[in-house]
Motif scaffolding. Structure first.
Motif, short mmCIF file in Angstrom:
data_model
loop_
_atom_site.label_atom_id
_atom_site.label_comp_id
_atom_site.label_asym_id
_atom_site.label_seq_id
_atom_site.Cartn_x
_atom_site.Cartn_y
_atom_site.Cartn_z
N ASP A 1 48.17 23.53 -50.71
CA ASP A 1 47.81 23.45 -49.29
C ASP A 1 46.40 23.97 -49.06
OD1 ASP A 1 50.17 22.28 -48.51
OD2 ASP A 1 51.14 24.14 -47.93
N GLY A 2 45.50 23.64 -49.98
CA GLY A 2 44.09 23.99 -49.84
C GLY A 2 43.73 25.38 -50.31
N GLU A 3 44.72 26.19 -50.69
CA GLU A 3 44.45 27.56 -51.15
C GLU A 3 44.50 27.60 -52.67
OE1 GLU A 3 46.30 30.87 -49.07
OE2 GLU A 3 47.27 29.43 -47.75
N GLN A 4 43.49 28.25 -53.27
CA GLN A 4 43.44 28.30 -54.73
C GLN A 4 44.58 29.16 -55.27
OE1 GLN A 4 39.55 28.80 -56.34
NE2 GLN A 4 40.27 29.30 -58.38
N PHE A 5 45.23 28.63 -56.30
CA PHE A 5 46.42 29.25 -56.85
C PHE A 5 46.13 29.88 -58.21
CE2 PHE A 5 50.35 28.67 -59.49
CZ PHE A 5 51.13 29.61 -58.85
N ASN A 6 46.69 31.06 -58.43
CA ASN A 6 46.65 31.69 -59.74
C ASN A 6 47.82 32.65 -59.84
OD1 ASN A 6 45.84 34.28 -58.55
ND2 ASN A 6 43.82 33.35 -58.29
N ARG A 7 47.94 33.31 -60.97
CA ARG A 7 49.10 34.18 -61.21
C ARG A 7 49.21 35.30 -60.19
NH1 ARG A 7 49.41 35.19 -67.76
NH2 ARG A 7 50.05 33.06 -68.34
N GLY A 8 48.09 35.73 -59.64
CA GLY A 8 48.10 36.84 -58.70
C GLY A 8 48.55 36.47 -57.31
N ARG A 9 48.67 35.19 -57.01
CA ARG A 9 49.07 34.76 -55.67
C ARG A 9 50.59 34.73 -55.55
NH1 ARG A 9 45.49 32.32 -52.23
NH2 ARG A 9 47.25 32.61 -50.80
N LEU B 1 41.53 20.30 -64.44
CA LEU B 1 42.41 21.26 -65.10
C LEU B 1 42.42 21.02 -66.60
CD1 LEU B 1 44.35 23.47 -63.94
CD2 LEU B 1 46.20 21.90 -64.48
N THR B 2 42.13 22.07 -67.36
CA THR B 2 42.05 21.98 -68.82
C THR B 2 42.79 23.16 -69.44
OG1 THR B 2 39.93 20.82 -68.77
CG2 THR B 2 40.51 21.94 -70.82
N LYS B 3 43.59 22.86 -70.46
CA LYS B 3 44.32 23.91 -71.18
C LYS B 3 44.28 23.59 -72.66
CE LYS B 3 47.09 27.41 -71.91
NZ LYS B 3 46.63 28.80 -71.72
N ARG C 1 53.94 24.23 -66.58
CA ARG C 1 53.79 25.67 -66.79
C ARG C 1 52.54 26.20 -66.10
NH1 ARG C 1 56.57 28.25 -70.90
NH2 ARG C 1 54.72 29.43 -71.50
N CYS C 2 51.48 25.41 -66.08
CA CYS C 2 50.28 25.82 -65.36
C CYS C 2 50.52 25.82 -63.85
CB CYS C 2 49.11 24.90 -65.70
SG CYS C 2 48.42 25.11 -67.36
N LEU C 3 51.23 24.81 -63.36
CA LEU C 3 51.51 24.72 -61.94
C LEU C 3 52.39 25.87 -61.46
CD1 LEU C 3 52.08 20.88 -61.60
CD2 LEU C 3 50.20 22.19 -60.60
N SER C 4 53.22 26.41 -62.36
CA SER C 4 54.12 27.51 -61.99
C SER C 4 53.52 28.88 -62.29
CB SER C 4 55.45 27.36 -62.74
OG SER C 4 55.25 27.48 -64.14
N ALA C 5 52.33 28.92 -62.89
CA ALA C 5 51.64 30.16 -63.25
C ALA C 5 52.26 30.86 -64.45
CB ALA C 5 51.55 31.13 -62.07
N ILE C 6 53.17 30.20 -65.16
CA ILE C 6 53.66 30.75 -66.41
C ILE C 6 52.55 30.71 -67.45
CG2 ILE C 6 55.27 30.34 -68.32
CD1 ILE C 6 57.32 29.48 -66.26
N ALA C 7 51.76 29.66 -67.42
CA ALA C 7 50.57 29.55 -68.27
C ALA C 7 49.34 29.46 -67.36
CB ALA C 7 50.65 28.32 -69.16
N ALA C 8 48.23 29.97 -67.85
CA ALA C 8 46.98 29.93 -67.09
C ALA C 8 46.05 28.88 -67.71
CB ALA C 8 46.30 31.29 -67.09
N PRO C 9 45.47 28.00 -66.91
CA PRO C 9 44.53 27.03 -67.47
C PRO C 9 43.28 27.72 -67.99
CG PRO C 9 44.47 26.97 -65.06
CD PRO C 9 45.62 27.88 -65.45
N ASP C 10 42.64 27.10 -68.95
CA ASP C 10 41.39 27.65 -69.47
C ASP C 10 40.22 27.37 -68.53
OD1 ASP C 10 42.35 28.71 -72.00
OD2 ASP C 10 42.70 26.63 -72.56
N SER C 11 40.31 26.27 -67.81
CA SER C 11 39.29 25.95 -66.80
C SER C 11 39.90 25.01 -65.78
CB SER C 11 38.05 25.32 -67.46
OG SER C 11 38.39 24.11 -68.12
N GLY C 12 39.19 24.84 -64.68
CA GLY C 12 39.68 24.02 -63.60
C GLY C 12 40.44 24.84 -62.57
N HIS C 13 40.90 24.16 -61.55
CA HIS C 13 41.52 24.86 -60.42
C HIS C 13 42.78 24.14 -59.95
CE1 HIS C 13 37.88 27.29 -60.12
NE2 HIS C 13 37.19 26.17 -60.14
N ILE C 14 43.71 24.94 -59.41
CA ILE C 14 44.92 24.44 -58.77
C ILE C 14 44.89 24.90 -57.32
CG2 ILE C 14 47.45 24.51 -58.73
CD1 ILE C 14 47.32 25.27 -61.72
N PHE C 15 45.17 23.97 -56.41
CA PHE C 15 45.19 24.30 -54.98
C PHE C 15 46.54 23.91 -54.41
CE2 PHE C 15 40.75 23.59 -56.03
CZ PHE C 15 40.12 24.68 -55.43
#
Length: 244
Positions: free
Chosen positions: A62-70, A8-10, A46-60
């Motif tokens: 329970d194994g599901e990829q997380f982003n603002r749209g989820r 995860l990079t921001k 803020r990245c974990l809550s989707a208030i901010a979006a990381p520039d690269s990397g991934h958040i999961f």
């Protein structure tokens, strides 16, 4: 809820607030996020809550990829910033009801739970007061009562011990957090108060200049040679010495 971070990079311009953070946090733990001012603690939350979006990397989650749209995954977490977002003209009761509606929490049973939390936080007499007329600590208590009533699987809290809450509120938060992890909830919170983190956390995550420097169970830190109460102070002292 299990959390997984992969590289995860921001960035903010040329500043890397987070740099290649990778870790796994299992459900049912209280994790303290520590670091000097500007280390990246709030950015991580803020990245974990989707208030901010990381520039690269991934958040999961329970194994599901997380982003603002989820939205489905976002309804499973709650973020309580150091200065909660409020609608000052709404009463405490209406403000809480509005937020809980986003979690599809309503009905008499939820109202009873809210009332109990407000009572324990000494905020019930202010239930019909516009939230903008409350003190900073009372506003945080109202937001905390909302989080406790929603009871999400993941709690994200920014500086709860510097929120202006009185000892009654802080003690109640600690008790409810421990009960929550016993139900399998996962709690991440940031703090600068090392002795509180050492006693309250199951694990600690130390970030320095955006990089993950320590991620371990507090019990393991105490078991290291020379480990003792105040071990986190030693960790920060070593980081400063390395930098110098």
């Amino acid at each position: 809820m299990q959390i997984g971070l992969e590289s995860l990079t921001k960035r903010f311009g040329s500043l890397r607030a987070l740099e290649n953070i990778s870790l796994t946090i299992h459900a049912g733990q209280i994790v303290g996020i520590l670091g000097p001012n500007g280390a990246g603690k709030t950015t991580l939350l803020r990245c974990l809550s989707a208030i901010a979006a990381p520039d690269s990397g991934h958040i999961f989650y329970d194994g599901e990829q997380f982003n603002r749209g989820r939205v489905d995954l976002r309804q499973r977490l709650g973020f309580l910033p150091e200065f909660p977002v409020i609608f000052p003209q709404l009463t405490v009761a209406r403000h809480i009801a509005m937020v809980l509606g986003l979690y599809n929490k309503d009905g008499e049973s939820t109202a009873s739970i809210v009332t109990q939390h407000l009572h324990e936080l000494d905020l019930l007499p202010a239930i019909d007061t516009p939230i903008g007329q409350l003190s900073r600590g009372q506003i945080y208590k109202a937001a905390l009562a909302t989080l406790l009533s929603a009871d999400p699987e993941l709690w994200l809290l920014d500086e709860p011990f510097a929120s202006g809450m009185d000892p009654v509120g802080i003690a109640y938060f600690k008790r409810q957090a421990r009960l929550a992890v016993e139900r399998g909830r996962t709690i991440l919170y940031s703090t600068q108060i090392l002795d509180v983190a050492e006693k309250f956390s199951d694990r600690v995550c130390v970030i320095h200049r955006g990089k993950l420097r320590v991620f371990d169970a507090v019990a393991n830190l105490h078991a290291r040679p020379g480990g003792k109460d105040g071990v986190l102070e030693d960790v920060f002292r070593q980081l400063r010495e390395e930098e110098q």
